[in-house]
Design a protein around this motif. Structure first.
Motif, PDB file in Angstrom:
ATOM      1  N   SER A 222      45.512  38.587  30.222  1.00 37.65           N
ATOM      2  CA  SER A 222      44.101  38.279  30.454  1.00 37.65           C
ATOM      3  C   SER A 222      43.867  38.323  31.949  1.00 37.65           C
ATOM      4  CB  SER A 222      43.729  36.898  29.898  1.00 37.65           C
ATOM      5  OG  SER A 222      44.363  35.873  30.655  1.00 37.65           O
ATOM      6  N   MET A 223      42.630  38.487  32.336  1.00 38.05           N
ATOM      7  CA  MET A 223      42.322  38.532  33.762  1.00 38.05           C
ATOM      8  C   MET A 223      42.739  37.230  34.432  1.00 38.05           C
ATOM      9  SD  MET A 223      40.997  41.568  34.222  1.00 38.05           S
ATOM     10  CE  MET A 223      39.827  41.679  35.571  1.00 38.05           C
ATOM     11  N   ALA A 224      42.510  36.114  33.751  1.00 36.53           N
ATOM     12  CA  ALA A 224      42.843  34.815  34.336  1.00 36.53           C
ATOM     13  C   ALA A 224      44.345  34.654  34.528  1.00 36.53           C
ATOM     14  CB  ALA A 224      42.294  33.697  33.453  1.00 36.53           C
TER      15      ALA A 224
ATOM     16  N   ALA B 115      45.604  36.872  37.349  1.00 41.20           N
ATOM     17  CA  ALA B 115      45.216  36.280  38.630  1.00 41.20           C
ATOM     18  C   ALA B 115      46.121  35.113  38.987  1.00 41.20           C
ATOM     19  CB  ALA B 115      43.759  35.826  38.570  1.00 41.20           C
ATOM     20  N   GLU B 116      46.413  34.273  37.993  1.00 43.68           N
ATOM     21  CA  GLU B 116      47.289  33.127  38.221  1.00 43.68           C
ATOM     22  C   GLU B 116      48.675  33.584  38.652  1.00 43.68           C
ATOM     23  OE1 GLU B 116      48.958  29.205  35.760  1.00 43.68           O
ATOM     24  OE2 GLU B 116      47.899  30.819  34.728  1.00 43.68           O
ATOM     25  N   ARG B 117      49.173  34.625  38.008  1.00 41.66           N
ATOM     26  CA  ARG B 117      50.500  35.144  38.350  1.00 41.66           C
ATOM     27  C   ARG B 117      50.547  35.642  39.788  1.00 41.66           C
ATOM     28  NH1 ARG B 117      54.570  36.869  34.991  1.00 41.66           N
ATOM     29  NH2 ARG B 117      56.129  38.214  35.948  1.00 41.66           N
ATOM     30  N   LEU B 118      49.431  36.174  40.256  1.00 40.36           N
ATOM     31  CA  LEU B 118      49.365  36.724  41.607  1.00 40.36           C
ATOM     32  C   LEU B 118      48.945  35.680  42.647  1.00 40.36           C
ATOM     33  CD1 LEU B 118      47.704  40.127  40.707  1.00 40.36           C
ATOM     34  CD2 LEU B 118      50.013  39.822  41.596  1.00 40.36           C
ATOM     35  N   GLY B 119      48.654  34.463  42.182  1.00 39.14           N
ATOM     36  CA  GLY B 119      48.239  33.420  43.104  1.00 39.14           C
ATOM     37  C   GLY B 119      46.868  33.658  43.691  1.00 39.14           C
ATOM     38  N   ASN B 120      45.993  34.279  42.897  1.00 36.77           N
ATOM     39  CA  ASN B 120      44.642  34.569  43.352  1.00 36.77           C
ATOM     40  C   ASN B 120      43.631  34.095  42.322  1.00 36.77           C
ATOM     41  OD1 ASN B 120      44.052  36.607  45.878  1.00 36.77           O
ATOM     42  ND2 ASN B 120      46.170  36.785  45.160  1.00 36.77           N
ATOM     43  N   SER B 121      42.383  34.147  42.707  1.00 38.87           N
ATOM     44  CA  SER B 121      41.314  33.802  41.777  1.00 38.87           C
ATOM     45  C   SER B 121      41.014  34.989  40.873  1.00 38.87           C
ATOM     46  CB  SER B 121      40.043  33.425  42.543  1.00 38.87           C
ATOM     47  OG  SER B 121      39.511  34.573  43.194  1.00 38.87           O
ATOM     48  N   THR B 122      40.437  34.696  39.729  1.00 38.29           N
ATOM     49  CA  THR B 122      40.051  35.769  38.814  1.00 38.29           C
ATOM     50  C   THR B 122      39.043  36.700  39.472  1.00 38.29           C
ATOM     51  OG1 THR B 122      40.395  34.261  36.965  1.00 38.29           O
ATOM     52  CG2 THR B 122      39.175  36.274  36.505  1.00 38.29           C
ATOM     53  N   MET B 123      38.159  36.155  40.286  1.00 37.03           N
ATOM     54  CA  MET B 123      37.149  36.973  40.960  1.00 37.03           C
ATOM     55  C   MET B 123      37.789  37.994  41.891  1.00 37.03           C
ATOM     56  SD  MET B 123      34.334  36.266  39.669  1.00 37.03           S
ATOM     57  CE  MET B 123      33.423  37.345  40.781  1.00 37.03           C
ATOM     58  N   ALA B 124      38.967  37.668  42.433  1.00 34.41           N
ATOM     59  CA  ALA B 124      39.656  38.625  43.302  1.00 34.41           C
ATOM     60  C   ALA B 124      40.053  39.876  42.520  1.00 34.41           C
ATOM     61  CB  ALA B 124      40.886  37.972  43.930  1.00 34.41           C
ATOM     62  N   LEU B 125      40.395  39.694  41.225  1.00 36.03           N
ATOM     63  CA  LEU B 125      40.741  40.843  40.386  1.00 36.03           C
ATOM     64  C   LEU B 125      39.520  41.696  40.105  1.00 36.03           C
ATOM     65  CD1 LEU B 125      43.360  39.158  39.951  1.00 36.03           C
ATOM     66  CD2 LEU B 125      43.324  39.938  37.570  1.00 36.03           C
ATOM     67  N   TYR B 126      38.376  41.047  39.899  1.00 34.40           N
ATOM     68  CA  TYR B 126      37.172  41.783  39.536  1.00 34.40           C
ATOM     69  C   TYR B 126      36.668  42.687  40.661  1.00 34.40           C
ATOM     70  CZ  TYR B 126      36.671  39.333  35.100  1.00 34.40           C
ATOM     71  OH  TYR B 126      36.871  38.867  33.819  1.00 34.40           O
ATOM     72  N   ARG B 127      37.167  42.506  41.850  1.00 32.13           N
ATOM     73  CA  ARG B 127      36.806  43.426  42.927  1.00 32.13           C
ATOM     74  C   ARG B 127      37.453  44.788  42.706  1.00 32.13           C
ATOM     75  NH1 ARG B 127      36.999  41.466  48.895  1.00 32.13           N
ATOM     76  NH2 ARG B 127      35.488  43.177  48.962  1.00 32.13           N
ATOM     77  N   HIS B 128      38.528  44.822  41.929  1.00 30.90           N
ATOM     78  CA  HIS B 128      39.260  46.069  41.667  1.00 30.90           C
ATOM     79  C   HIS B 128      39.072  46.563  40.237  1.00 30.90           C
ATOM     80  CE1 HIS B 128      41.600  45.769  45.451  1.00 30.90           C
ATOM     81  NE2 HIS B 128      41.585  44.463  45.217  1.00 30.90           N
TER      82      HIS B 128
ATOM     83  N   ARG C  57      50.783  46.072  38.030  1.00 32.75           N
ATOM     84  CA  ARG C  57      52.197  45.714  37.901  1.00 32.75           C
ATOM     85  C   ARG C  57      52.357  44.298  37.346  1.00 32.75           C
ATOM     86  NH1 ARG C  57      53.626  47.617  42.333  1.00 32.75           N
ATOM     87  NH2 ARG C  57      53.359  45.781  43.673  1.00 32.75           N
ATOM     88  N   ALA C  58      51.531  43.377  37.809  1.00 34.86           N
ATOM     89  CA  ALA C  58      51.609  41.998  37.313  1.00 34.86           C
ATOM     90  C   ALA C  58      51.231  41.928  35.838  1.00 34.86           C
ATOM     91  CB  ALA C  58      50.692  41.101  38.136  1.00 34.86           C
ATOM     92  N   ALA C  59      50.237  42.703  35.425  1.00 35.10           N
ATOM     93  CA  ALA C  59      49.824  42.710  34.018  1.00 35.10           C
ATOM     94  C   ALA C  59      50.936  43.261  33.127  1.00 35.10           C
ATOM     95  CB  ALA C  59      48.557  43.536  33.855  1.00 35.10           C
ATOM     96  N   ILE C  60      51.598  44.314  33.587  1.00 32.02           N
ATOM     97  CA  ILE C  60      52.697  44.902  32.816  1.00 32.02           C
ATOM     98  C   ILE C  60      53.866  43.922  32.722  1.00 32.02           C
ATOM     99  CG2 ILE C  60      54.480  46.702  32.865  1.00 32.02           C
ATOM    100  CD1 ILE C  60      52.350  48.613  33.962  1.00 32.02           C
TER     101      ILE C  60
END
Length: 247
Positions: free
Chosen positions: A49-51, A54-67, A33-36
């Protein structure tokens, strides 16, 4: 039984999330949803981009890579999620009205996310939303008596037409916004370079004034879409009639 292809398992949420490490603070749906939203706001798929997600969600890029393992996987998820579910076909309509309603629905869905036309197409529909659209179009042909293989062929051809027209129209719309004079003066430009002896058919089009005025590109594109759609459906109607006569 063979395992599901990785992309299919991902779109259907059938891929296990790694259990090691801290408990995930994000869900896959939140990431998509955040990417869209990011692509919508900037009207540009390249903005994703992944970065940045992640920034939009207030998380680290590595947190995205778990999914999601990569941006390519994220684009696959976006390609299905952005379409949403189709509206149900109107009750008791003939196949042609149903397919027209369906095609207009695809057009409306993609216009909400104009970046959609830049997504790579790497295979047939396989995600839940794309398959719902596929099923809806097949359902419009339910009363035709056509064999199932023919229904699939008709729908795949319609998908090719609709997707191709939308992608070209959105590209041309962007070009019109950047340089409207190139479109408005198209007829006059061709008149200066087209020799009727070398390009006789095109010269007749110019003489008929077909390219004289381009004032509202969006309206012209919609009329072209409807014209081409009805031509395609004319062919389907002839095919249905031919099969009925052969029985």
């Amino acid at each position: 039984m063979d395992e599901l292809p990785a992309e299919v398992a991902l779109m259907w949420r059938l891929r296990d999330t790694p259990r090691r490490g801290p408990k995930p603070t994000l869900t896959l749906d939140e990431i998509v949803r955040a990417a869209i939203e990011l692509a919508d706001e900037e009207n540009d798929l390249a903005a994703v981009s992944m970065a940045r997600v992640a920034e939009r969600l207030g998380n680290s890029t590595m947190a995205l890579y778990r999914h999601v393992k990569s941006k390519d996987e994220l684009l696959v998820l976006m390609s299905d999620a952005a379409l949403e579910q189709p509206e149900p076909l109107p009750a008791d309509v003939d196949w042609r009205t149903g397919l027209t309603f369906w095609a207009d629905g695809v057009l409306a869905a993609i216009r909400k996310h104009r970046w959609y036309a830049k997504l790579p197409i790497s295979g047939p529909p396989a995600g839940p939303n794309n398959l719902a659209w596929f099923d809806s179009a097949l359902g419009a042909l339910a009363g035709t008596g056509l064999p199932e293989e023919a229904k699939v062929g008709i729908v795949m051809g319609l998908i090719t037409y609709v997707q191709g027209e939308i992608r070209m129209a959105l590209d041309l719309s962007a070009g019109f916004a950047d340089n409207p004079d190139a479109f408005r003066l198209y007829g006059a430009t061709l008149t200066r370079v087209v020799d009727p002896r070398q390009l006789p058919a095109l010269a007749k089009v110019l003489d008929a004034g077909v390219f004289d005025e381009v004032n509202n590109f969006e309206d012209d594109a919609e009329q072209d879409f409807d014209f081409g759609l009805q031509l395609y459906l004319d062919g389907v109607a002839a095919f249905i009639e031919r099969l009925a006569q052969a029985k």
